[in-house]
Design an enzyme around this catalytic site. Sequence first.
Site, short mmCIF file in Angstrom:
data_model
loop_
_atom_site.label_atom_id
_atom_site.label_comp_id
_atom_site.label_asym_id
_atom_site.label_seq_id
_atom_site.Cartn_x
_atom_site.Cartn_y
_atom_site.Cartn_z
N ARG A 1 0.85 -1.19 0.00
CA ARG A 1 0.00 0.00 0.00
C ARG A 1 0.89 1.25 0.00
O ARG A 1 1.96 1.26 0.63
CB ARG A 1 -0.85 -0.03 1.27
CG ARG A 1 -1.82 1.13 1.45
CD ARG A 1 -2.95 1.08 0.50
NE ARG A 1 -4.10 1.84 0.95
CZ ARG A 1 -5.13 2.13 0.16
NH1 ARG A 1 -5.15 1.75 -1.11
NH2 ARG A 1 -6.16 2.80 0.63
N THR B 1 -9.53 0.64 -9.52
CA THR B 1 -8.72 -0.37 -8.82
C THR B 1 -8.81 -1.58 -9.73
O THR B 1 -9.66 -1.63 -10.62
CB THR B 1 -9.29 -0.69 -7.40
OG1 THR B 1 -9.11 0.45 -6.57
CG2 THR B 1 -8.65 -1.91 -6.75
N THR C 1 -4.10 -0.71 -7.07
CA THR C 1 -4.87 0.50 -7.39
C THR C 1 -4.02 1.75 -7.44
O THR C 1 -2.94 1.82 -6.85
CB THR C 1 -5.98 0.70 -6.32
OG1 THR C 1 -6.89 1.70 -6.76
CG2 THR C 1 -5.42 1.08 -4.98
N SER D 1 -7.81 0.95 3.43
CA SER D 1 -8.29 0.46 2.13
C SER D 1 -9.48 -0.47 2.33
O SER D 1 -9.72 -0.97 3.43
CB SER D 1 -7.16 -0.31 1.45
OG SER D 1 -7.63 -0.94 0.28
N GLY E 1 -13.60 -1.51 -6.97
CA GLY E 1 -14.91 -0.96 -6.64
C GLY E 1 -14.95 -0.11 -5.38
O GLY E 1 -16.03 0.09 -4.82
#
Length: 579
Positions: free
Chosen positions: A116, A390, A408, A461, A482
């Site tokens: 991330r 994403t 993403t 997230s 989504g």
Amino acid sequence: MKNVFRIFSVIGFVVASTFFFVMCKTSGKESDIKISNKPYNIIKSETYNSAAVVSAHYLASTIGKDIIQKGGNAIDAAIAIQFALAVTYPIAGNIGGGGFMIYRSKDGLYDALDFRESAPALAHKDMYLDAEKNVIPQISLLGHLACGIPGSVDGMVKAFDKYSKLKDWKALVQPSIDLAENGFNVTAGQAKALNKRRKVFLEVNDKPIAFVKEDLWKEGDIMLQPELAKTFQLIMEKGRAGFYEGDVADYIVNELKSNGGIISHDDLKNYSAIWREPIVSDYRGYEIVSMPPPSSGGIALTQLLGSIEGYDLKAMGFRSPEVIHLMVEAERRVYADRSKHLGDSDFYNVPIDVLMQDEYNKERMSDFNPMKASNSEDVQASNLQESEETTHFSIIDDEGNAVSLTTTINTGYGSKVVVDGAGFILNNEMDDFSSKPGVPNYFGLVGNEANAIEPGKRMLSSMTPTIVAKDDKVKIVVGTPGGSTIITSVFQTIVNIIDFGMNANDATQSCRFHHQWLPDKIQIENDCLPKSTIVSLQKLGHEVISRGSIGKVETILINDTGTIEAAADFRGDDSVSGF
Ligand code: GLY
């Protein structure tokens, strides 16, 4: 294959896709579909004997399959796909963003990789607030201040170092160099998506970029990305240092610093992807393995499944008002918890053990009334102008190793900033932090202290890459894009398979609904439910709104005979490959 559609013209493809979409929406009897056309070849569903890949782009899926056929494992394929999507699916595929991966070895060992993005050293809690402490619209979403430190390249390097079987980094990067250098045909959907962002791309970038050409994009146009090819060349030659140091790092820092951004050379050098303990739970005898914080996905999925486990969904009926009401009430409670308790556990004490307890989730559902909707507080709904992008891919290799990876740059084409000289798009992931307690982010999600901005912290997230196992064997590999709907789409796909006995394709194409506590509405895909079901839900006290598509689920299901069913969501250009 029960039905095979082969469409050889562009118009035929569009007509057939529309027909397929309408069929899936109305009949609820989805069957295996193959769509093939020129100039690209999308396969929506197939069964394989040895290995399968499902991703958002057929070229990336094919590259992943080729890597496995050349002796690579699921991790090797994942690395090649992650990079290939950065070229062929720039709306979400990336090297300028981040993601999460769940890995299961053929021996049943699990691992979770957190790559991330993190907040730069100069980031602070109030960085998106004005002097009156009001959120300044758009700056956490658009342009140079919206970017977190990218994690994808370090993530792929760490995955390679720990698990590669091929041990040939160059072989994993070379296909992306070729694609960026020689180009690929854009799909009709990509042409539309690029044209929609033409104006904003031109506003944010003052130099020519690969994503804007003189005319509008048309289906079949070739997209060339020579600067990106050079970046991949450096990544191929130097690994991590080819991105976080040297020319590419200079390009990133120059791009940002000269336009009000704050990512520094030190931020890049200090970034590190992290191996974490996956979240493991049980649902009706299936082992559910998913992502821990800083994703909320694994905990929320565990809570959702735990909340409904005491009910016989099959007896209640697929898509009956009773089942939708039950699942929505579970979602309402879980998203309320998400907003208060979840954030980066390296910075905030997330009560993981409590949230995961069966008793806790049963207690949360103790005020569930099958005859009446509960209430969520009223807050201003977010204004959804962008797309919930994403991207996700699912892999099982010929030895039985599996990868579920969601990645993403946040919303479609991220911050819209294309790094001058390096040719890739930077994320706008900073919007996933809570800019101010109680104020909804782009996805309408409200957050609190747990998800406040701090230097080095990772933004919360919803990505939910998940692997489900039964009797010590992989059963399902699943995930989706989504935004806030990721968790509920994975939830529904798993329930479709485990509770309603669906095959991979039906479980994937089946229409979806979503509730996230605030705003207090059930969102339902257009034409998903008959009027009578909507009226029943309204009578229970729910507000029901129709909306466009939810998610693009990529599912692999290993059925009891060992055959691998692969299904790519018809809502995008997603495509399966395998052998
Ligand atoms: N950027 C969407 C998510 O991570 O949930």
